[in-house]
Structures are given as C-alpha cells and as structure tokens.
Design a protein around this motif. Structure first.
Motif, short mmCIF file in Angstrom:
data_model
loop_
_atom_site.label_atom_id
_atom_site.label_comp_id
_atom_site.label_asym_id
_atom_site.label_seq_id
_atom_site.Cartn_x
_atom_site.Cartn_y
_atom_site.Cartn_z
N GLN A 182 0.82 -1.20 0.00
CA GLN A 182 0.00 0.00 0.00
C GLN A 182 0.87 1.26 0.00
O GLN A 182 0.60 2.23 -0.73
CB GLN A 182 -0.92 0.00 1.22
CG GLN A 182 -1.83 1.22 1.32
CD GLN A 182 -2.61 1.23 2.63
OE1 GLN A 182 -2.04 1.09 3.71
NE2 GLN A 182 -3.93 1.39 2.53
N GLY A 183 1.92 1.26 0.82
CA GLY A 183 2.83 2.40 0.85
C GLY A 183 3.50 2.64 -0.49
O GLY A 183 3.64 3.79 -0.94
N ASN A 184 3.92 1.56 -1.15
CA ASN A 184 4.56 1.70 -2.46
C ASN A 184 3.60 2.28 -3.49
O ASN A 184 3.99 3.07 -4.36
CB ASN A 184 5.09 0.35 -2.93
CG ASN A 184 6.29 -0.11 -2.12
OD1 ASN A 184 6.98 0.70 -1.50
ND2 ASN A 184 6.55 -1.41 -2.12
N GLN A 185 2.34 1.87 -3.41
CA GLN A 185 1.35 2.40 -4.35
C GLN A 185 1.12 3.89 -4.14
O GLN A 185 0.88 4.64 -5.08
CB GLN A 185 0.03 1.64 -4.21
CG GLN A 185 0.10 0.20 -4.71
CD GLN A 185 -1.15 -0.60 -4.38
OE1 GLN A 185 -1.95 -0.22 -3.53
NE2 GLN A 185 -1.32 -1.73 -5.06
N LEU A 186 1.21 4.34 -2.88
CA LEU A 186 1.04 5.75 -2.57
C LEU A 186 2.32 6.54 -2.80
O LEU A 186 2.28 7.76 -2.92
CB LEU A 186 0.60 5.92 -1.11
CG LEU A 186 -0.79 5.43 -0.74
CD1 LEU A 186 -0.98 5.48 0.77
CD2 LEU A 186 -1.86 6.27 -1.44
#
Length: 562
Positions: A182-186
């Motif tokens: 999720q962090g990488n997507q953001l």
C-alpha cells in the motif's frame, strides 16, 4: 537445562526451546535443523492474526552450536511468499551459497520447495541471529544463533550462572506485506509498527497484552548473561533493566573490553551480550526497550517491557520501571558507542589493517523520484553515491560464478560523482540519482577502508549498515563532514570495535576497515528495512585468490532456481 526446558540436543532433531536458559552441549558436532516456514495465528495485542513463522514459533527456534561445528538447516517453504534465510554475522568463508539474501547469493525458495543451508562455523563464537532476507518478512521470521566456544576455552569474563536470549522486535497488527504494498502504491512509507516486543511479546504496558509478557527468573547473588538481539525492522533501541547495571562483554559475536552501563544502544542487526548480577532487593523489575531517534522522523515510540523476577517473589508484586535515556539523547548514543572497544588480548587479537590498499567514500542520500504509477506522482528513494540499487532477477553470485553477462556491472564509483556540503543546509535535490545494479570489484586479500557519510539530502538520519561475509573494524566516527586530513589522525588502530553492523550517526560519518579475504559476492545495505527497499544497498565482488582454498566453492545441487 534450565527449569521447564525439556528439549534435547540430539544432532538429528531441532531443539524448539528458545525461552529460558541453555546449558552447553557435550562436544562439537554436526548439527541438523529443520525449518518449516508456515503461517500461524499469533495473538500479541488485542487479537490474533496470521503471520509467517518458522516451526509455528514466534520468535523462531534458536540455533545452538559450538565453534568448529558444521550446521545443516533444511528450510521447507509452506507459506505463500517466496523465502530466503540469512545467517546474520556468519562469515560463510568461500560459501556465499549459504548466506541467504534473495537475488544476491541465491534465488528464493518458492512455495512448496526446500533448500538446505550447509555451513561451517569457523573462528567465531558468541551471539548472532538469523532472519528472512526477502521483502519485510523478517518482521516475524527471525531467531537467535548461540555459538559456544571450543571445548576447554573459557569465556574471557566471569562464568555466568545461566543465560537467556533477549530478542527485541516490532509488531504490526495488520499484514506487514500488505502495508508495504500500500505504501509503495502511494509513494509513501508504510505505517509504523503498533508495538515493540521482547521475545515476541510487548509486555503489560499495552492494552490486552497482560499475558503476553516475557519473564525470566533469577536467584539472589547469581550472575546471568543476556544475549540481546535487535531484530526490529526500522528502529535503533535503548534497553535497560530497572535497578540493575549491565556489563557489556561482547558485540556482534566479538569480545569487548568490559564496561558497566545503565542502558545500552543497539541498532537493527546488532547483538550485545551483557552480564547482570542479581544483587538487588528481591522483587520484580521491568526490562524495557524503546527507540532512539534524534531526527525529526516518525517512529513507533512505544516501550516494550519484560520482567526480571527474583525467585520466590509472587506475581502480585508490581514491577519497577527503568530510567531509559530520552528518545533523542544523542549525547548518550555517542558516548555509549565510544566505550565499545575490542578485547585485543593474545587469545583474541584485533588484527586491524594498518595499511590500506583501497579507499572508498560512500554518501548516503534520501530523495524523491518521479513515479507516474504512484497516487502521489512521486516515490521516496535512497542511494549510495547517488546510485539507487536495483535488485536483479537472478542471484548476483550465480551470475558472477557462471560468468552470466548483463546481470550487473562492477563499476560502482569509489567516491560520489558530485561532492557537496554533505551535512550543511537541508537539500531536496537528488543530485542526479541513477538506477542500477552496480557493485564494486575488490582484489582478493586487499585491505579496504570505507567511509560512510550521512547527508542532509531530504533528511539526516542514523543508518545501521551491515556487511555480509565479513567482520570489520570501526576505526573512527564523527559528526559533520568527514575530514580526510584531520579525522584520520584520530583513528583507533589499536583496539577498535569489531562487528558486522555499524550505525552511521545522524548527520555524521563512520570509517571501517577490513581485509577482503573471503571471495564471492557480498551484500552491504542499510539494515532499516524501509531504506533497503528504497535502494540503500550495494555489493562487493571479491575476486578469487590464487591459492587452492581461495576460490568460491561450487554451488550446492539443491540451490533454488530462478
């Protein structure tokens, strides 16, 4: 064995006892272990959640061995994730195939497959540890390695009555791999951990966690050795015991000149052995760990606790909390690290390279890159000498051994391409950061001096760096920009601390020296998992020597395929 510890140590069985105390096995031998990677529901705060474990345990089982032993660990992967295991701090002479970092010395063990790590323990004794070395899976996949001295070789300090492993870690209530994704997507860091743990348990200061507290019982007047490991993913930690001093006698499986302290500082990847005398008024005393962070960066600042309990004291007695240094106590951190020195005795000399063949200077930088696929349009990145390391799709050691072209380059620069005022005013530029799978080629048996320089690119921060395949000597450290003329004259070349993981101070530098006498491909990276994932890593390709026993061994037949 300690009370309640019923495991045997037959060479063909895995001893699953990892809390409490341990007594030495009879002699050096072949030690065989079976590691089954599986998912198990574990409760630590207010609810249970499925986590990846080894043999259903969290933390995983302790490897017990003696200097000179051969160890075989068969790892079978039943989890949905690919897996590899790193034996952190073991030198693995000529045997990078057993080192473990995914896509560096091996391709990962796929679901349903097995791989046997086969290694000898030569010239090392003390406390090390093992952990998953792929993605963020080491959040729950880790355990201690206890290496006893050769038969008849005593400790260079008073023989303790008993010993206990103290493994410090982090806990997330949610699936850590999902949080990272999720962090990488953001284009942002994932959420910080929800708790710190001691031997997998947060202690009674957390809601719903009263039963999740590690306790060790001591007897009045006895001396104990605590083998402390920092298995946290992203936090340097202070550790202390209420009412009790600790005597530091070993770091990273290397004996030190003993000194007494009320608290220790331990970075992710490091180990520290301390002696504790049970000479206080009988009672219950908290052991506690919480982060050290002297930069304006968000961390999980909650305190994990365990209990040191004198024999005969009932559980109804309230424990006493220790006085830990302030979370941003830079002065304590620098003072503590300055006290660490090698024992440098006739039996345990400090063979510091006095002549240097290769001088390296690596700058550590954080930055922001464009990311069209990220919701924010940008992504945080990290670099050494302005190079963000890109993981290959085949193990670097395989590519090196079989001379497979196009996997990596050996032109990593010895110095940053653009010198600047590294620790001056905060900078936001990336200074031409490039992506690449680039390593540095090192001549066999040459001596290397590496200066790691923190910078104020985006933010100055402490970085614990781990070098695989080697120990090194920490010959100097300081705050500000490294001065090659004036700082080198202050280097300690007599009894500097010898270790495998070192903290680069916030806005400062550290200088290490080692002899490149272990051929192969050896990873070097920040041991903050957040920064490793952003690219704060590289590798050394150490060439073969000319002698018969100075070349990389052939790969094992069961090496996982890519």
């Amino acid at each position: 064995m300690g009370k309640g510890n019923k495991c045997g140590l037959a060479s063909s069985l895995l001893c699953l006892c990892f809390f409490g105390f341990f007594s030495a096995p009879a002699k050096a031998a072949l030690k065989k272990y079976q590691f089954d990677i599986q998912v198990k529901n574990i409760s630590r705060l207010c609810h249970a959640k499925p986590i990846v474990t080894v043999n259903g345990m969290f933390p995983g089982p302790t490897i017990y061995a003696r200097e000179g032993d051969r160890v075989l660990v068969n790892v079978t992967n039943h989890a949905k994730y690919n897996m590899s295991i790193h034996w952190h701090g073991l030198k693995q002479y000529r045997n990078g195939w057993a080192d473990g970092p995914a896509y560096i010395t091996q391709c990962p063990i796929k679901t349903g497959k097995s791989y046997t790590y086969d290694f000898n323990i030569t010239g090392q004794r003390g406390t090390l540890w093992w952990h998953a070395h792929i993605f963020w899976l080491r959040a729950t996949v880790y355990g201690a390695i206890v290496i006893l001295p050769k038969q008849g070789t005593p400790f260079p300090f008073p023989q303790p009555y008993r010993e206990s492993n103290i493994i410090l870690g982090e806990w997330w209530n949610n699936d850590v791999e999902a949080l990272v994704k999720q962090g990488n997507q953001l284009g942002l860091p994932p959420n910080t951990s929800d708790a710190h743990t001691i031997n997998g348990k947060p202690g009674p200061l957390f809601a719903c966690s009263e039963k999740h507290t590690f306790a060790m019982e001591v007897e009045q007047g006895k001396t104990y050795i605590l083998r402390i490991v920092n298995a946290a993913l992203n936090d340097e930690l202070f550790f202390a015991i209420a009412g009790h001093n600790m005597t530091v006698v070993e770091i990273d499986a290397v004996y030190t000149k003993p000194f007494t302290t009320q608290a220790i500082l331990i970075a992710p990847g490091q180990t520290t052995n301390v002696l504790v005398q049970a000479t206080q008024s009988p009672g219950r005393y908290f052991m506690a760990a919480r982060p050290f962070m002297d930069a304006p960066i968000s961390v999980d600042n909650r305190t994990a606790t365990a209990i040191l309990q004198y024999k005969g004291i009932p559980n109804s007695v309230l424990p006493v909390l220790p006085q830990l240094p302030a979370p941003n106590d830079t002065a304590f951190a620098l003072s503590y690290n300055a006290k660490l020195k090698s024992l440098n005795s006739p039996l345990f000399p400090a063979n510091v390279p006095s002549k240097v063949d290769r001088h390296l200077f690596y700058t550590i930088g954080l930055g922001i890159n464009s990311c069209p696929t990220c919701l924010n349009g940008t992504r945080l990145t990290a670099s050494l000498n302005n190079i963000t390391f890109v993981m290959p799709q085949i193990g670097l050691l395989q590519a090196h051994y079989f001379n497979i072209k196009g996997v990596f380059r050996t032109d990593f620069p010895d110095r940053p391409p653009t010198p600047f005022n590294y620790t001056g005013a905060p900078l936001t530029a990336n200074l031409g950061t490039t992506l690449g799978t680039r390593a540095s080629k090192i001549a066999f048996n040459s001596t290397v001096e590496l200066v790691l320089q923190d910078t104020n690119l985006l933010a100055a921060e402490s970085h614990p760096f781990h070098l695989h395949g080697y120990n090194f000597f920490v010959v100097g450290t300081g705050v500000g920009n490294f001065d090659p003329k004036n700082d080198t004259v202050k280097f300690n070349l007599v009894d500097p601390p010898e270790r495998n993981t070192v903290g680069v101070p916030t806005g400062g530098w550290v200088a290490i020296r080692f002899r490149a006498d272990n051929p192969g491909v050896w990873f070097m990276h920040c041991h903050l998992e957040l920064h490793t994932g952003w690219g704060l890593k590289t590798a050394f390709v150490v060439e073969n020597g000319k002698g018969r026993d100075q070349s990389v061994l052939p790969p094992p037949k069961d090496l996982p395929p890519c």
